[in-house]
Design a protein around this motif. Structure first.
Motif, PDB file in Angstrom:
ATOM      1  N   GLY A  50       0.777  -1.350   0.024  1.00  0.00           N
ATOM      2  CA  GLY A  50       0.088  -0.090  -0.048  1.00  0.00           C
ATOM      3  C   GLY A  50       0.889   1.203  -0.230  1.00  0.00           C
ATOM      4  O   GLY A  50       1.740   1.404   0.488  1.00  0.00           O
ATOM      5  N   GLY A  51       0.573   2.057  -1.061  1.00  0.00           N
ATOM      6  CA  GLY A  51       1.337   3.280  -1.104  1.00  0.00           C
ATOM      7  C   GLY A  51       2.625   3.384  -2.111  1.00  0.00           C
ATOM      8  O   GLY A  51       2.824   4.418  -2.625  1.00  0.00           O
ATOM      9  N   ASP A  52       2.765   2.027  -2.655  1.00  0.00           N
ATOM     10  CA  ASP A  52       3.882   2.031  -3.521  1.00  0.00           C
ATOM     11  C   ASP A  52       3.238   2.121  -5.060  1.00  0.00           C
ATOM     12  O   ASP A  52       1.974   2.213  -5.333  1.00  0.00           O
ATOM     13  N   THR A  53       4.241   2.524  -5.809  1.00  0.00           N
ATOM     14  CA  THR A  53       4.065   2.957  -7.384  1.00  0.00           C
ATOM     15  C   THR A  53       4.784   2.277  -8.024  1.00  0.00           C
ATOM     16  O   THR A  53       5.912   2.116  -7.871  1.00  0.00           O
ATOM     17  N   ILE A  54       4.582   1.474  -9.038  1.00  0.00           N
ATOM     18  CA  ILE A  54       5.284   0.907 -10.286  1.00  0.00           C
ATOM     19  C   ILE A  54       5.090   1.439 -11.676  1.00  0.00           C
ATOM     20  O   ILE A  54       3.839   1.554 -11.796  1.00  0.00           O
ATOM     21  N   ASP A  55       5.979   2.180 -12.325  1.00  0.00           N
ATOM     22  CA  ASP A  55       5.977   2.530 -13.671  1.00  0.00           C
ATOM     23  C   ASP A  55       6.884   1.840 -14.438  1.00  0.00           C
ATOM     24  O   ASP A  55       7.960   1.917 -14.249  1.00  0.00           O
ATOM     25  N   VAL A  56       6.250   1.256 -15.673  1.00  0.00           N
ATOM     26  CA  VAL A  56       7.025   0.338 -16.632  1.00  0.00           C
ATOM     27  C   VAL A  56       6.961   1.190 -17.920  1.00  0.00           C
ATOM     28  O   VAL A  56       5.591   1.192 -18.370  1.00  0.00           O
ATOM     29  N   ARG A  57       7.963   1.286 -18.492  1.00  0.00           N
ATOM     30  CA  ARG A  57       7.733   1.976 -19.842  1.00  0.00           C
ATOM     31  C   ARG A  57       8.693   0.921 -20.843  1.00  0.00           C
ATOM     32  O   ARG A  57       9.838   0.530 -20.662  1.00  0.00           O
ATOM     33  N   ILE A  58       7.966   0.487 -21.881  1.00  0.00           N
ATOM     34  CA  ILE A  58       8.608  -0.409 -22.896  1.00  0.00           C
ATOM     35  C   ILE A  58       8.523   0.242 -24.358  1.00  0.00           C
ATOM     36  O   ILE A  58       7.456   0.641 -24.773  1.00  0.00           O
ATOM     37  N   VAL A  59       9.607   0.440 -24.843  1.00  0.00           N
ATOM     38  CA  VAL A  59       9.743   0.877 -26.246  1.00  0.00           C
ATOM     39  C   VAL A  59      10.277  -0.016 -27.136  1.00  0.00           C
ATOM     40  O   VAL A  59      11.268  -0.594 -27.176  1.00  0.00           O
ATOM     41  N   VAL A  60       9.569  -0.270 -28.228  1.00  0.00           N
ATOM     42  CA  VAL A  60      10.114  -1.237 -29.254  1.00  0.00           C
ATOM     43  C   VAL A  60      10.156  -0.466 -30.464  1.00  0.00           C
ATOM     44  O   VAL A  60       9.134  -0.318 -31.074  1.00  0.00           O
ATOM     45  N   GLU A  61      11.402  -0.216 -31.016  1.00  0.00           N
ATOM     46  CA  GLU A  61      11.711   0.867 -31.998  1.00  0.00           C
ATOM     47  C   GLU A  61      11.559  -0.014 -33.322  1.00  0.00           C
ATOM     48  O   GLU A  61      11.324  -1.227 -33.339  1.00  0.00           O
ATOM     49  N   ALA A  62      11.480   0.685 -34.429  1.00  0.00           N
ATOM     50  CA  ALA A  62      11.036   0.337 -35.673  1.00  0.00           C
ATOM     51  C   ALA A  62      11.875  -1.095 -36.102  1.00  0.00           C
ATOM     52  O   ALA A  62      12.912  -0.992 -36.204  1.00  0.00           O
ATOM     53  N   GLY A  63      10.912  -1.982 -36.429  1.00  0.00           N
ATOM     54  CA  GLY A  63      11.616  -3.114 -36.946  1.00  0.00           C
ATOM     55  C   GLY A  63      12.009  -4.272 -35.789  1.00  0.00           C
ATOM     56  O   GLY A  63      12.360  -5.200 -36.248  1.00  0.00           O
ATOM     57  N   ALA A  64      11.867  -3.821 -34.703  1.00  0.00           N
ATOM     58  CA  ALA A  64      12.436  -4.730 -33.436  1.00  0.00           C
ATOM     59  C   ALA A  64      11.536  -5.637 -33.105  1.00  0.00           C
ATOM     60  O   ALA A  64      10.198  -5.561 -33.438  1.00  0.00           O
ATOM     61  N   ARG A  65      12.308  -6.601 -32.146  1.00  0.00           N
ATOM     62  CA  ARG A  65      11.279  -7.575 -31.551  1.00  0.00           C
ATOM     63  C   ARG A  65      11.598  -7.578 -29.875  1.00  0.00           C
ATOM     64  O   ARG A  65      12.590  -7.585 -29.830  1.00  0.00           O
ATOM     65  N   LEU A  66      10.227  -7.804 -29.220  1.00  0.00           N
ATOM     66  CA  LEU A  66      10.593  -7.902 -27.676  1.00  0.00           C
ATOM     67  C   LEU A  66       9.468  -8.719 -27.001  1.00  0.00           C
ATOM     68  O   LEU A  66       8.431  -8.704 -27.285  1.00  0.00           O
ATOM     69  N   HIS A  67       9.930  -9.491 -26.267  1.00  0.00           N
ATOM     70  CA  HIS A  67       9.237 -10.410 -25.432  1.00  0.00           C
ATOM     71  C   HIS A  67       9.489 -10.177 -23.841  1.00  0.00           C
ATOM     72  O   HIS A  67      10.472 -10.337 -23.569  1.00  0.00           O
ATOM     73  N   VAL A  68       8.377  -9.556 -23.210  1.00  0.00           N
ATOM     74  CA  VAL A  68       8.562  -9.225 -21.699  1.00  0.00           C
ATOM     75  C   VAL A  68       7.574 -10.006 -20.999  1.00  0.00           C
ATOM     76  O   VAL A  68       6.371 -10.217 -21.049  1.00  0.00           O
ATOM     77  N   CYS A  69       8.419 -10.712 -19.910  1.00  0.00           N
ATOM     78  CA  CYS A  69       7.469 -11.444 -18.964  1.00  0.00           C
ATOM     79  C   CYS A  69       8.230 -11.415 -17.785  1.00  0.00           C
ATOM     80  O   CYS A  69       9.055 -10.501 -17.397  1.00  0.00           O
ATOM     81  N   SER A  70       7.769 -12.188 -16.825  1.00  0.00           N
ATOM     82  CA  SER A  70       8.289 -12.209 -15.338  1.00  0.00           C
ATOM     83  C   SER A  70       8.323 -13.584 -14.850  1.00  0.00           C
ATOM     84  O   SER A  70       7.852 -14.360 -15.247  1.00  0.00           O
ATOM     85  N   VAL A  71       9.218 -13.545 -13.563  1.00  0.00           N
ATOM     86  CA  VAL A  71       9.744 -14.771 -13.142  1.00  0.00           C
ATOM     87  C   VAL A  71       8.672 -15.296 -12.215  1.00  0.00           C
ATOM     88  O   VAL A  71       8.633 -16.767 -11.916  1.00  0.00           O
ATOM     89  N   ALA A  72       7.887 -14.580 -11.692  1.00  0.00           N
ATOM     90  CA  ALA A  72       6.873 -15.058 -10.689  1.00  0.00           C
ATOM     91  C   ALA A  72       5.894 -14.187 -10.668  1.00  0.00           C
ATOM     92  O   ALA A  72       5.623 -13.132 -11.008  1.00  0.00           O
ATOM     93  N   ALA A  73       4.691 -14.605  -9.979  1.00  0.00           N
ATOM     94  CA  ALA A  73       3.612 -13.867  -9.811  1.00  0.00           C
ATOM     95  C   ALA A  73       3.990 -12.544  -8.839  1.00  0.00           C
ATOM     96  O   ALA A  73       4.753 -12.577  -7.963  1.00  0.00           O
ATOM     97  N   SER A  74       3.183 -11.596  -8.901  1.00  0.00           N
ATOM     98  CA  SER A  74       3.353 -10.160  -8.197  1.00  0.00           C
ATOM     99  C   SER A  74       2.007 -10.117  -7.145  1.00  0.00           C
ATOM    100  O   SER A  74       1.044 -10.511  -7.532  1.00  0.00           O
ATOM    101  N   VAL A  75       2.552  -9.870  -5.956  1.00  0.00           N
ATOM    102  CA  VAL A  75       1.471 -10.163  -4.841  1.00  0.00           C
ATOM    103  C   VAL A  75       1.329  -8.636  -4.095  1.00  0.00           C
ATOM    104  O   VAL A  75       2.294  -7.942  -3.645  1.00  0.00           O
ATOM    105  N   ALA A  76       0.034  -8.070  -4.532  1.00  0.00           N
ATOM    106  CA  ALA A  76      -0.176  -6.701  -3.806  1.00  0.00           C
ATOM    107  C   ALA A  76      -0.732  -6.850  -2.536  1.00  0.00           C
ATOM    108  O   ALA A  76      -1.631  -7.446  -2.250  1.00  0.00           O
ATOM    109  N   LEU A  77      -0.133  -6.024  -1.545  1.00  0.00           N
ATOM    110  CA  LEU A  77      -0.472  -6.278  -0.125  1.00  0.00           C
ATOM    111  C   LEU A  77      -0.757  -4.918   0.766  1.00  0.00           C
ATOM    112  O   LEU A  77      -0.159  -3.748   0.071  1.00  0.00           O
ATOM    113  N   PRO A  78      -1.535  -4.854   1.586  1.00  0.00           N
ATOM    114  CA  PRO A  78      -1.879  -3.599   2.037  1.00  0.00           C
ATOM    115  C   PRO A  78      -0.785  -3.017   2.953  1.00  0.00           C
ATOM    116  O   PRO A  78       0.081  -3.718   3.194  1.00  0.00           O
ATOM    117  N   GLY A  79      -0.676  -1.893   2.981  1.00  0.00           N
ATOM    118  CA  GLY A  79       0.554  -1.277   3.553  1.00  0.00           C
ATOM    119  C   GLY A  79       0.131  -0.592   5.078  1.00  0.00           C
ATOM    120  O   GLY A  79      -1.155  -0.831   5.416  1.00  0.00           O
TER     121      GLY A  79
END
Length: 259
Positions: A50-79
């Motif tokens: 609670g109170g935390d912020t997460i900002d993710v920006r992904i830019v895939v430039e012209a002609g490029a490829r990108l695969h974005v994943c994560s290693v585990a589930a994310s758990v949101a908890l009260p602060g």
């Protein structure tokens, strides 16, 4: 207003045809290159609280490829001073580029109130698949709340404005259904979303072709089923790149565990 003791995490990933993805990460998330055009998000601290912020920006430039994943589930908890946390994802796909964004599920635990937004900006002749999976509560928990906004814009203007709310107090949480899990999959330009297995009796699935192109598939139920990962398969030669479903090497369950 900033919550005392809150953690702000920022991530920037820029993919290019001429080099490996450029990565910047500050706060409770790290990023690791796990392939020529693939990265994994890794939690380096307990977030979001609670109170935390997460900002993710992904830019895939012209002609490029990108695969974005994560290693585990994310758990949101009260602060300590607030239950509300925020996550914002911005994905920019330039002309002729290809992107897959397929992180593990977000679990909203206890009395947490997690609010997310995802903005997808698509250039010309792009391929994209973006999936978001949400589960309210760990085993025996029902008090969490989640709201998510999904925006998609193409070269001709707005394509999609989509909002979902889950948990007690949400407009759709009533005696008739009260879903506590969701899967939203956007594919561009064609549909490749699979039908989830598992909670099929109480689940509700809708696939909506969009007037501006692409398809949004939404599944609602009570517990997240096991699903296959969305993976990139590139055709060789002069044939265009295509996106398809592929079996994950290690599927994960709604509580973040492995089989």
């Amino acid at each position: 207003m900033t919550t005392p003791g809150a953690l702000r995490s920022t991530v920037l990933v820029v993919a290019s045809r001429s080099r490996s993805p450029r990565i910047e990460a500050v706060g409770g998330l790290a990023v690791r290159r796990t392939g020529v055009d693939r990265v994994h998000l890794v939690g380096s601290a307990a977030t979001p609280l609670g109170g935390d912020t997460i900002d993710v920006r992904i830019v895939v430039e012209a002609g490029a490829r990108l695969h974005v994943c994560s290693v585990a589930a994310s758990v949101a908890l009260p602060g300590r001073s607030t239950d509300v946390s925020h996550a914002s994802w911005t994905v920019e796909v330039e002309d002729g580029a290809e992107v897959i964004v397929d992180p593990e599920p977000t679990i909203v635990a206890g009395s947490a109130d997690h609010r997310s937004s995802l903005s997808l900006h698509l250039g010309d002749r792009v391929r994209a698949a973006v999936r978001e999976r949400i589960q309210i509560g760990r085993s025996g928990e029902v008090d969490g709340r989640w709201s998510g906004v999904f925006r998609v814009d193409g070269v001709a203007g707005p394509v999609l404005r989509h909002r979902l709310d889950l948990g007690r107090g949400a407009a759709g949480h009533d005696a008739l259904f009260a879903p506590t899990a969701s899967i939203s999959t956007l594919t561009w330009p064609e549909c490749l979303a699979e039908s989830p297995s598992g909670d099929t009796v109480t689940g509700l699935e809708t696939t909506m072709p969009m007037a501006g192109g692409g398809t949004l598939s939404t599944w609602l139920g009570h517990r997240l089923p096991v699903t296959r990962s969305v993976a990139a398969l590139s055709a060789r030669g002069d044939q265009p790149a295509r996106l398809a479903s592929a079996v994950s090497a290690a599927p994960s369950f709604a509580d973040g565990s492995s089989p």
